[in-house]
Design an enzyme around this catalytic site. Structure first.
Site, PDB file in Angstrom:
ATOM      1  N   GLU A 221       0.794  -1.221   0.000  1.00  0.00           N
ATOM      2  CA  GLU A 221       0.000   0.000   0.000  1.00  0.00           C
ATOM      3  C   GLU A 221       0.829   1.275   0.000  1.00  0.00           C
ATOM      4  OE1 GLU A 221      -3.248  -0.012  -0.340  1.00  0.00           O
ATOM      5  OE2 GLU A 221      -3.299  -2.204  -0.345  1.00  0.00           O
TER       6      GLU A 221
ATOM      7  N   SER B 171     -50.220 -26.191  42.508  1.00  0.00           N
ATOM      8  CA  SER B 171     -49.930 -26.378  43.934  1.00  0.00           C
ATOM      9  C   SER B 171     -48.641 -25.727  44.403  1.00  0.00           C
ATOM     10  CB  SER B 171     -49.902 -27.879  44.261  1.00  0.00           C
ATOM     11  OG  SER B 171     -51.189 -28.428  44.152  1.00  0.00           O
TER      12      SER B 171
END
Length: 853
Positions: A86, A496
Site C-alpha cells: 500500500e 400447587s
C-alpha cells in the site's frame, strides 16, 4: 540570456500560480474539512461482548467485528506486507508522496486513464475516517489536505496503528485482528505468511478479492503482495515460493462462542440497549460479565432438553419430517416450514403428498440435508437402508451412521396426548428408506438416538437466594426455534406451587406445623352460578384430620382451601404481595389456594428464595459488571443481600468488594424456617416404613440427589396443562416449568412401553409436576449442588423442638414410630399430652365445623 530570463519568469509564475491554486483550493474546501483532532480520541466501533461469570464468551453484538490491536501486538510480517503493498515510502513522506503522485501522473499522461492511484496510507486513513470512496477530484483534494493535517497531529506509528485497526476487510471484519479471526479462526500472530498476504491484499477490494467469495481473485492478489514483499527484500525466495503455492484455507468463522446461552445473551442485549441506546451499546466495545457460571448454564440447558426428550419418547413417535423417495414420498419441505411439522398426520397416520419413487443419489441427499436447520443436539438425517433391528443413516456431513435398536425401540406410534400405539418389533415398524428424520447427538459426541422436535416447551431459572443473582436461565428448547423467553415472559398457572405461601400466611395467623386440619371433601353451593364448587384432592384420597406439615408435603388441596378460608382471601392475597407478586396478578377468591394465579418461573423462583434465605426479598439480576473498551468498570452490581458475606466474593472474585445494601425482611425467620421444614418433608416424607406408617411427599423422586437439606414443591394445573417444580437449598433456588405454548393443549398420560420396562421408562400414567417438571430440576441440581452451599437452615431464635404424637399433634412421651419431634415458635407449642388410651384429636369448632387445632 533573454530566453533563460523568460524561462525563469515562466517557472516562477507557474510556481506562484500552483501555490496560489493550492492555497485557494485549501480555503475553498476548508469549511467542508472535518476536524482531525478527533483522531486523538478516536473510538473505533467495537462490538459488545457478553461473558459468563467465569469469563467465557456467550455472544457478540454489533455490525462490525473488530479486535483492536496496538502496533507492537501486530506481527512484523503483517506490517511489512501492508507497507510493501500500500505505501512502501510511508516512513519517508509527510502524508503525500511526491514520487507516487508523479508516477500516477505519468501513467495518466501515457495511457489517458487513471490506472494507478497515489494514495498513501495516511490518505487512505483520511478517506476511511472522514470521506467516501467516490472517484472524484474534489474528494481527492480533500483527502490530501486532511492527510497533511493528520501527519502534523499524529506520529507515523499512531497513523499506521489506526489504519490497521480501521480497515474494512470484508464479512463485517474491520481491522487485521478481526480479519484473522473471521477468515482463519485464529489470532493474528498465529497466521502463516500466505494467510497474512491474503489479508494484506484485501484493502483494495474487500468484496472482489475475498478468499471466501472469490478465492481465485484472492490468490492472484496474494501473489502480488508476496511479489512486493520479495522486491522490498522483506522475505526470502524460499518463503515467497512456499506462500505463492499455498492452498486457499480461508473459511468463515463466527465469533468463538464458548458457551451457548442465547436467552441470557438476549436479556443482556436488551438491558444494554435500554441503558445506553443501540448505537452506543453495539459499538463501544463493552464487555458485559453476567452472574451466570458456564458450568451451571450448560447443566441447565442440558437438563431442559433431556427432560423434554424424555417426555416426547414416552408419548410416542410422530413420524418422519419428510419422505424423499418411495411410494409415499412427498415434495421436499421448504426451508420456511416450521420444524415441528412432521410428515405423518397424528390423527390419520397418512402421508398427505406424493412424489416419485426413484431413490436419491448420495450427493442429492447431502445437498438436501445441508439446507436443513439444526436445533441444539438435533441433527437432520436420511434413512438409506432399514434392517431387522437397525437402520443405516446418512448425516448432513455425508457420513454414514448405523442406528441401533436401543436407539429407536422407544418409538411406538403417537396417537394423541393420552394414547400410544403398540411397541415396535422391528426397525421397519418405525423407519422407511427415504425418511428425513431427526437424530439427537448424545453426550459422547459420536453417538446418536432417534429423536423429534419436542412437542411441549420448558423453562428453568436458578437464583442465588442471598443476592438474587441469576445462576442459570433457559427460556426454551432452542432459541433458534423460538426467541420467546418462557422463564421471564410466560405467565402460567402455578397449581400447587402456590401452597407454601398459603401455609405461610396461616403460620403467621397462629397455625403451626402440628395443627390438625380436616382433610375431607368440600362442597360449596354457588347460588349465582347455580352450581356447586367441589375442590378435590389429587389423587382423590382423603385422610381426615392431618397435620399441616404432612398436608403441605402431600399437597392436600382441601386443606389449602380451608386455610385460606380461615385466614381470609384478602389477607392471604395481601400477604402474598410480600413475596414480590404484583397485587393485580393475585386472584381475590378461594381458587387462589389451589393455584389459579399465573406467574412466571422467575417470579416463582424469587418468591421461593424468601424461604431459602430466611425471610428476605431479593432482586433478581443477571449483570455483575460492565467493562468499557479500556478495561475500566463502568458498572458494578450492588444487589441488596441478606447478609454481610453471602458467598459473593468467593463466587465472583473481587467484583463485589464494595459494601452492599441490606435486602428487606418480608416474613419472619421463624416462618421461613417452618415452611422449609414442610417442603423438606415434601421430598423426604415421614412416618415409619417398617411399621407401615411411612408416607412420601409429592417430590419424593428428588431423594435420589441424596441431599437431606433440599426442599421444594410440585405443581400441576387442571387437565395437566402446566407442570411445575420449585425447590431450593441454602445456596440456590431453581424453578422449572413444562407445558405447551398453546394453553389449550394438555400434557396427557402414558402407558408402559413393553420394549423399555420400568428400568428405562420409570414414569407412566398421568403427567404431573412430580413426573414432568421435577426430573429436569433433579438433573440440574445434581450439578449445581456441587458448587452452591447446601446446609440445614440455622434454627432461629425463639424456636423450640418438642416431641408430638403423629396422629393428634399433642405432646407425647412415646419414643417410637407413633411420635416425632416438631418445631414450634416459642409459645405456640402444644401444652397437653396425648392420652394413650384415646389418641383421637380434640375438635375445635369454627364456622365451618371443619378445623382441628
Amino acid at each position: 540570456m533573454k530566453f533563460i530570463k523568460y524561462l525563469l519568469l515562466t517557472l516562477i509564475t507557474l510556481a506562484l500560480l500552483t501555490v496560489g491554486s493550492i492555497v485557494g483550493l485549501y480555503y475553498y474546501v476548508k469549511p467542508e474539512l472535518p476536524s482531525v483532532n478527533t483522531l486523538r480520541d478516536v473510538r473505533l466501533q467495537i462490538p459488545m461482548q457478553v461473558y459468563t461469570a467465569d469469563g467465557k464468551l456467550v455472544s457478540q453484538f454489533g455490525e462490525q467485528r473488530r479486535i483492536p490491536l496496538s502496533l507492537e501486538d501486530i506481527p512484523q510480517p503483517m506490517i511489512d506486507a501492508i507497507l510493501a503493498t500500500e505505501d512502501s515510502r510511508f516512513y519517508d513522506h509527510r502524508g503525500v508522496d511526491p514520487i507516487g503522485v508523479l508516477r500516477a501522473f505519468r501513467v495518466l499522461v501515457t495511457t489517458g486513464s487513471i490506472r494507478e492511484g497515489a494514495s498513501t496510507i495516511t490518505m487512505q486513513l483520511a478517506r476511511n475516517f472522514f470521506l467516501t470512496r467516490e472517484r472524484a477530484w474534489m474528494r481527492k483534494i480533500k483527502e490530501t489536505f486532511i492527510a497533511l493535517h493528520i501527519e502534523q497531529l499524529l506520529s507515523k506509528d499512531e497513523i499506521l496503528e489506526l489504519y490497521l485497526n480501521k480497515l474494512a476487510l470484508g464479512h463485517r471484519a474491520y481491522g487485521v485482528g478481526a480479519a484473522a479471526e473471521v477468515y482463519y479462526g485464529r489470532e493474528l500472530g498465529q497466521l502463516n505468511l500466505a494467510e497474512i498476504a491474503t489479508i494484506a491484499g484485501l484493502p483494495q477490494g474487500p468484496s472482489i478479492l475475498n478468499p471466501i467469495s472469490n478465492p481465485q481473485a484472492s490468490v492472484q492478489r496474494r501473489r502480488i503482495v508476496l511479489r512486493r514483499m520479495l522486491d522490498e527484500n522483506l522475505i526470502s525466495n524460499e518463503e515467497y515460493q512456499a506462500a505463492f503455492d499455498a492452498p486457499v484455507t480461508a473459511r468463515y468463522h463466527g465469533a468463538v462462542i464458548e458457551v451457548s446461552a442465547p436467552y441470557l445473551a438476549e436479556m443482556v442485549r436488551h438491558e444494554m440497549v435500554e441503558r445506553y441506546g443501540a448505537e452506543t451499546a453495539y459499538t463501544s466495545g463493552f464487555k458485559v460479565y453476567t452472574t451466570v457460571h458456564s458450568e451451571h448454564q450448560l447443566a441447565a440447558e442440558k437438563s431442559v432438553r433431556d427432560n423434554l426428550h424424555a417426555y416426547d419418547e414416552r408419548h410416542g413417535y410422530r413420524g418422519p419430517v419428510n419422505r424423499l423417495w418411495g411410494d409415499l414420498a412427498r415434495e421436499v419441505m421448504s426451508e420456511d416450514e416450521e420444524p415441528e411439522q412432521t410428515l405423518l398426520d397424528p390423527e390419520t397416520r397418512a402421508i398427505p403428498e406424493r412424489r416419485g419413487s426413484e431413490r436419491w443419489e448420495s450427493d442429492e441427499i447431502i445437498e438436501y440435508l445441508s439446507r436443513q436447520r439444526t436445533f441444539g443436539p438435533l441433527v437432520p438425517a436420511v434413512v438409506i437402508d432399514v434392517g431387522e433391528q437397525e437402520a443405516q443413516l446418512m448425516l448432513r456431513n455425508g457420513d454414514s451412521y448405523q442406528l441401533d435398536w436401543q436407539a429407536m425401540d422407544w418409538a411406538r406410534p403417537y396417537i394423541d396426548a393420552d394414547r400410544q400405539g403398540p411397541a415396535p418389533e422391528t426397525a421397519a415398524d418405525i423407519l422407511t428408506e427415504g425418511d428425513h428424520i431427526w437424530v439427537r447427538r448424545l453426550d459422547d459426541g459420536s453417538s446418536y438416538r432417534l429423536a423429534q422436535v419436542p412437542g411441549p416447551s420448558s423453562a428453568l431459572i436458578a437464583l442465588q437466594p442471598d443476592s438474587g443473582a441469576v445462576a442459570a436461565i433457559v427460556g426454551g428448547y432452542s432459541f433458534g426455534m423460538s426467541q420467546y423467553n418462557r422463564a421471564l415472559q410466560a405467565r402460567r398457572q402455578v397449581g400447587s406451587t402456590i401452597k407454601p405461601f398459603i401455609y405461610a400466611a396461616a403460620l403467621d395467623d397462629d397455625y403451626t406445623l402440628g395443627t390438625l386440619v380436616n382433610d375431607a371433601p368440600i362442597t360449596q353451593w354457588n347460588p349465582g352460578a347455580g352450581s356447586a364448587w367441589r375442590p378435590r384432592n389429587s389423587p382423590e384420597v382423603y385422610d381426615g384430620p392431618i397435620r399441616l406439615r404432612k398436608a403441605l408435603a402431600r399437597s392436600k388441596n382441601v386443606v389449602s382451601v380451608r386455610l385460606i378460608r380461615s385466614v381470609g382471601v384478602d389477607r392471604t392475597a395481601e400477604y402474598m404481595e410480600r413475596f414480590g407478586f404484583a397485587a393485580e396478578d393475585i386472584p381475590r377468591n378461594e381458587s387462589l389456594s389451589l393455584g389459579s394465579a399465573s406467574f412466571t418461573p422467575l417470579e416463582m423462583a424469587r418468591a421461593f428464595a424468601v424461604f431459602a434465605n430466611g425471610g428476605y426479598l431479593v432482586d433478581p439480576h443477571f449483570i455483575a459488571r460492565i467493562e468499557d473498551s479500556d478495561g475500566n468498570d463502568t458498572y458494578v452490581a450492588s444487589p441488596p443481600v441478606t447478609c454481610a458475606d453471602c458467598q459473593l466474593r468467593e463466587l465472583y472474585e473481587d467484583w463485589w468488594e464494595h459494601e452492599l445494601p441490606q435486602a428487606p425482611r418480608v416474613i419472619s425467620e421463624q416462618t421461613a424456617f417452618l415452611i422449609t421444614e414442610g417442603l423438606n418433608s415434601a421430598i423426604w416424607g415421614g412416618g415409619s416404613w417398617p411399621n407401615q406408617t411411612g408416607w412420601n411427599g409429592t417430590g419424593w423422586r428428588a431423594q435420589n440427589l441424596r441431599n437431606q437439606n433440599i426442599a421444594g414443591k410440585t405443581g400441576t394445573t387442571n387437565d395437566v396443562r402446566d407442570t411445575w417444580f420449585v425447590g431450593y437449598s441454602t445456596g440456590i433456588v431453581a424453578a422449572t416449568w413444562v407445558g405447551f405454548d398453546n394453553v389449550e393443549n394438555a400434557l396427557g398420560r402414558t402407558t408402559l412401553n413393553s420394549n423399555l420396562g420400568r428400568n428405562r421408562q420409570p414414569i407412566v400414567g398421568s403427567e404431573a409436576g412430580a413426573t414432568t417438571a421435577l426430573p429436569g430440576w433433579i438433573e440440574f441440581m445434581r450439578s449445581a449442588l456441587e458448587d452452591f452451599p447446601s446446609e440445614p437452615l440455622e434454627l432461629p431464635t425463639d424456636m423450640v423442638s418438642v416431641r408430638i404424637d403423629e396422629d393428634t399433634g399433642l405432646l407425647s412421651n412415646q419414643s417410637g414410630y407413633t411420635s416425632r419431634f416438631e418445631y414450634f415458635v416459642r409459645g405456640t407449642e402444644p401444652t397437653q399430652f396425648v392420652e394413650q388410651e384415646d389418641s383421637s384429636p380434640r375438635l375445635f369448632e369454627d364456622d365451618d365445623d371443619e378445623l382441628f387445632r
